[in-house]
Design an enzyme around this catalytic site. Structure first.
Site, mmCIF file in Angstrom:
data_model
loop_
_atom_site.group_PDB
_atom_site.id
_atom_site.type_symbol
_atom_site.label_atom_id
_atom_site.label_comp_id
_atom_site.label_asym_id
_atom_site.label_seq_id
_atom_site.Cartn_x
_atom_site.Cartn_y
_atom_site.Cartn_z
ATOM 1 N N GLU A 185 0.797 -1.241 0.000
ATOM 2 C CA GLU A 185 0.000 0.000 0.000
ATOM 3 C C GLU A 185 0.826 1.286 0.000
ATOM 4 O OE1 GLU A 185 -2.880 -0.269 3.166
ATOM 5 O OE2 GLU A 185 -3.831 -2.025 2.288
ATOM 6 N N GLU A 302 -5.451 -10.996 -1.386
ATOM 7 C CA GLU A 302 -6.258 -10.864 -0.153
ATOM 8 C C GLU A 302 -7.746 -10.946 -0.463
ATOM 9 O OE1 GLU A 302 -5.026 -7.500 2.224
ATOM 10 O OE2 GLU A 302 -2.914 -7.781 1.723
HETATM 11 C C1 XIL Z 1 -5.550 -7.020 8.573
HETATM 12 C C2 XIL Z 1 -5.722 -8.265 9.439
HETATM 13 O O1 XIL Z 1 -6.595 -9.160 8.791
HETATM 14 C C3 XIL Z 1 -6.274 -7.880 10.784
HETATM 15 O O2 XIL Z 1 -6.304 -9.017 11.643
HETATM 16 C C4 XIL Z 1 -5.420 -6.781 11.425
HETATM 17 O O3 XIL Z 1 -6.040 -6.328 12.567
HETATM 18 C C5 XIL Z 1 -5.229 -5.615 10.469
HETATM 19 O O4 XIL Z 1 -4.733 -6.073 9.229
HETATM 20 N N1 XIL Z 1 -4.789 -5.111 3.894
HETATM 21 C C6 XIL Z 1 -3.659 -5.769 4.285
HETATM 22 C C7 XIL Z 1 -3.704 -6.693 5.452
HETATM 23 O O5 XIL Z 1 -2.633 -5.677 3.593
HETATM 24 O O6 XIL Z 1 -2.500 -6.710 6.178
HETATM 25 C C8 XIL Z 1 -4.835 -6.353 6.385
HETATM 26 O O7 XIL Z 1 -4.904 -7.372 7.379
HETATM 27 C C9 XIL Z 1 -6.127 -6.226 5.626
HETATM 28 C C10 XIL Z 1 -6.039 -5.111 4.613
#
Ligand code: XIL
Length: 393
Positions: A185, A302
Site C-alpha cells: 500500500e 487478499e
Molecule cells: C488485517 C488483518 O486481517 C487484521 O487481523 C489486522 O487487525 C489488520 O490487518 N490489507 C492488508 C492486510 O494488507 O495486512 C490487512 O490485514 C487487511 C487489509
C-alpha cells in the site's frame, strides 16, 4: 445556534415540508433513500437461477494446481493451534500459508532492538510439516506498527532501521518463503496530495520515494531466490478512485522495472464489495495485460467479498457473494501471468471483515469460501468453478 433556535428552525422546515434538510429529519430521509436504493441494487445483483454446480470432490488447492495455479489463505497461529477442525480444513484446501499478522512489525518488533520470530517460525513450521508453501506479509507498511515506531524512527535513522529490519527478517526465513510482500500500500490516491499518489508514510517522509527501491534491493540481497511482490488495494473497479489507483500503480511498476529494481510480481489485494456495481471486466483485463507486459507475475493476494449492504437472507446473500467471486476470477484467471489466488481467511469463523466491515443488522458476515461451521458455501463453488474453467498455465 441555540437549542431553541434549532427547534424553531426544524419546526418551520417541517411546516414547509423540508424535513429532509435539517437534523433528524435529514438523516431519516437520507437513510430511507439509501435503503431503498440498496434494495433495488440487490434485486439487480441477485440471479436466483444462476448455476453454481461443481464437478467432483477435489479441494480448491487441487483444482488450482491442475491449472498451474496456487490457492491458499491468510491465517494466524492461534487459529491453527487451538482449532483442530479449522486446521484440518485449512490443510485440505490450501496449498500456501499466508501470514495474516505474524510477520508484521507489531509482532516481529516488540522493542526497537529485539526481533521475535516465535509466532512466524511456528507458522513456517506448520506449512513445512503439511507440505504447504509459505508466504510472507509484509515488510514495509504504514499500518500495524509497534507503539515505539513513531517515537524512535526519524530522518537520521530511517534508512538504517529499514535496511536492518528487511535484512534480518528476510535472512531469517531465507529459502523458506515462496513470496514476500515487500512493500504494501505505498500508493493511496484517495488521500495522497501528490500527482504520483504516493502515500506520505514515515518512510516516504524521511527517505523519499526511493525507499521502495531500497526495500526491494535489500530483500533481494537477503534472499536472492524468493519472489518479491509489490502489494496494493483499490485496483478492481471502474470508479474514479480505482481508475486513478490503477494508473498510479502501473506507473510505479514501470518506474521500478526501468530502474532495474528487483521486483517480480504485483499483488492485487481484491477486497471486493458485493454492492459495488461498477465492475468493468475490460478495464480490469487491460490492466492485468499491462502489468504482465512489464514481465511481472500477478497474485490475487487478499481476496474476500464485503457483504455489509446485502440483504440479510442467507440464500440471497450467498448467491450474490458467489457471483462476485466467480465473475471476478473469470476475468483475472484469463491472464496467464496470474499465478496465485489467495483469500484473506478461509472460513467466516475467522475474518477481519467481521470487525472492519460489519453489517448494520449485526448478522454475521458471510464473506469467505467456508461458512462459520466450516461447510463450503456457494462462494467455494464459485472459486472451484473459476479454477476449473481457467486456462492452464
Ligand atoms: C488485517 C488483518 O486481517 C487484521 O487481523 C489486522 O487487525 C489488520 O490487518 N490489507 C492488508 C492486510 O494488507 O495486512 C490487512 O490485514 C487487511 C487489509
Amino acid at each position: 445556534m441555540s437549542k431553541n433556535r434549532r427547534l424553531v428552525t426544524r419546526r418551520h422546515a417541517l411546516q414547509l415540508g423540508l424535513a429532509s434538510l435539517v437534523g433528524v429529519g435529514a438523516s431519516v430521509t437520507v437513510e430511507a433513500m439509501r435503503q431503498n436504493y440498496q434494495a433495488q441494487q440487490n434485486q439487480a445483483l441477485d440471479n436466483p437461477r444462476r448455476n453454481f454446480t461443481v464437478v467432483g470432490q477435489n479441494s480448491l488447492k487441487k483444482r488450482a494446481a491442475a491449472k498451474g495455479l496456487i490457492y491458499g489463505a491468510a491465517t494466524e497461529q492461534v487459529k491453527l493451534s487451538s482449532d483442530i477442525a479449522f486446521a484440518t480444513h485449512y490443510v485440505q484446501e490450501c496449498g500456501i500459508l499466508v501470514t495474516e499478522n505474524q510477520l508484521k512489525w507489531i509482532i516481529l518488533r516488540p522493542t526497537p532492538d529485539r526481533f521475535d520470530f516465535t509466532p512466524g517460525d511456528w507458522l513456517a513450521e506448520f506449512a513445512r510439516t503439511h507440505g504447504m508453501l509459505f508466504r510472507g506479509h509484509t515488510l514495509v507498511w504504514e499500518q500495524v506498527l509497534p507503539k515505539w515506531f513513531g517515537e524512535v524512527v526519524n530522518r537520521q535513522n530511517a534508512e538504517k532501521i529499514l535496511v536492518e529490519h528487511i535484512t534480518e527478517v528476510v535472512k531469517h526465513y531465507s529459502g523458506k518463503v515462496h513470496s514476500w510482500d515487500v512493500v504494501n500500500e505505498a500508493i493511496a490516491v484517495s488521500y495522497s496530495n501528490r500527482p504520483d499518489g504516493l502515500s506520505l508514510n514515515p518512510w516516504m517522509l524521511f527517505l523519499g520515494e526511493s525507499y521502495i527501491d531500497l526495500a526491494f534491493r535489500t530483500a533481494a540481497a537477503a534472499d536472492p531466490h524468493t519472489m518479491l511482490v509489490y502489494n496494493d488495494r483499490w485496483l478492481d473497479y471502474d470508479t474514479p478512485r480505482d481508475n486513478a489507483q490503477r494508473i498510479a500503480v502501473l506507473k510505479l511498476l514501470e518506474r521500478l522495472k526501468t530502474s532495474g529494481t528487483p521486483l517480480h510480481a504485483l499483488g492485487i489485494q481484491a477486497h471486493l464489495n458485493a454492492s459495488e456495481t461498477r465492475f468493468n471486466p475490460k478495464k480490469l483485463r487491460k490492466f492485468l495485460a499491462d502489468v504482465a507486459s512489464l514481465g511481472l507475475k500477478i497474485l490475487v493476494t487478499e481476496l474476500d467479498v464485503i457483504d455489509k449492504d446485502l440483504p440479510k437472507d442467507i440464500k440471497v446473500r450467498d448467491r450474490i457473494v458467489a457471483s462476485v467471486y466467480e465473475d471476478y476470477l473469470n476475468v483475472v484467471l484469463d491472464e496467464k501471468a496470474v499465478i496465485a489466488v489467495l483469500t484473506w481467511g478461509l472460513s467466516d469463523r475467522y475474518t477481519w471483515l467481521a470487525t472492519y466491515e460489519p453489517r448494520k443488522d449485526r448478522a454475521p458476515v458471510r464473506t469467505l469460501p467456508l461458512d462459520s461451521n466450516l461447510k463450503p458455501k456457494l462462494a467455494w463453488n464459485a472459486m472451484a468453478r473459476a479454477f476449473d474453467n481457467a486456462p492452464k498455465r
